[in-house]
Design an enzyme around this catalytic site. Sequence first.
Site, short mmCIF file in Angstrom:
data_model
loop_
_atom_site.label_atom_id
_atom_site.label_comp_id
_atom_site.label_asym_id
_atom_site.label_seq_id
_atom_site.Cartn_x
_atom_site.Cartn_y
_atom_site.Cartn_z
N CYS A 1 0.87 -1.18 0.00
CA CYS A 1 0.00 0.00 0.00
C CYS A 1 0.90 1.22 0.00
O CYS A 1 1.74 1.35 -0.88
CB CYS A 1 -0.97 -0.03 1.18
N ARG B 1 -2.20 -0.84 5.55
CA ARG B 1 -3.39 -1.36 4.88
C ARG B 1 -3.09 -2.70 4.22
O ARG B 1 -3.94 -3.60 4.16
CB ARG B 1 -3.89 -0.36 3.82
#
Lengths: 83, 277
Positions: free
Chosen positions: B233, B238
């Site tokens: 990410c 994430r």
Amino acid sequence: MATETVIQGTVTRGGQPEGGAYVRLLDSTGEFTAEVVTSATGAFRFFARPGSWTVRALASGDAVAETTVEADQGAVTEAAIAL
Amino acid sequence: MPRNNVLVDAEWVEQHLDDPKVVLVEVDEDTAAYDKNHIRGAVRIDWKKDLQDPVRRDFVDQAQFEKLLSEKGIGNDDTVVLYGGNNNWFASYAYWYFKLYGHQDVKLLDGGRKKWELDSRELVEDQPERAQTSYKAAVPNNDIRAFRDEVVASIGVKNLVDVRSPDEFSGKLLAPAHLPQEQSQRAGHVPTAKNIPWSKAANDDGTFRSDDELRQLYGDEGVDFGKDTIAYCRIGERSAHTWFVLHEILDQPNVKNYDGSWTEYGSLVGVPIEKDV
């Protein structure tokens, strides 16, 4: 980035500010873009590119409400959400 | 089922609030959230101050991790339950980190802090006191951590899953829309990466979707389950969420999280980048 815009507003329930609500920014296809928690005064703020956006609030008691806004470059777009 | 080994729900946590062998750990991007309130008995780990080396861009090393967990009162045989804000992004990151250093029994609270708050469950201000331990960490397990050279070599070979938002993937933005736009030198994505935002794996309340929904999602988006996978990410949190889905819930072997992610890749000299704008 010069191409950014700001979308901000408040979440209310029964006319009172709703702190601790989860506010999601969804793009024009409904795709999740960002999520913030409202302040004690119910306020939230996003950076986003210009265009059409949906702002959806989720709060305790399964309360959900949303609104759509058009964000213009260089302007601050206001979005009010009433649960 | 792997899911039951790695995820617990709020009822389970409430039943184990007074279990001395279960340690709740809150991990947030906004570390002030814990100061305001937290689940009773939870200790805090600061993903930046506690988990990142203060000088180099890297993790804390094995000895530093041992010191941290010892000070937090976490023992090697404790069940660690991680939770946090941002749909468990940073809790997932910490989960991956605990696995990297070999902690045996670590779980995520499904839905994290958001679901707990939306359910109006109890949150307290009191901070627990846990006796110091002598934690022993394992040598880092780099089978679950990808580095930049491997990412470059994986273009067109492995599944590359870019879990950022569509605007970050296309190159319109450098960071999520609610965060300051900063960091990498260039916008775009790693060539051949599939854009499968982390959010597709979660329900609105932050809980993970069902195994069937998850398998269908990644299959439909072009992940070949017969191949190795690297998720990335912007800074690796994430993608830790997606790593958790693929490796821990769906039990896929050979899934790595690239924690250097776009802030590293998008600043490298000479590597290929694709951009849609």
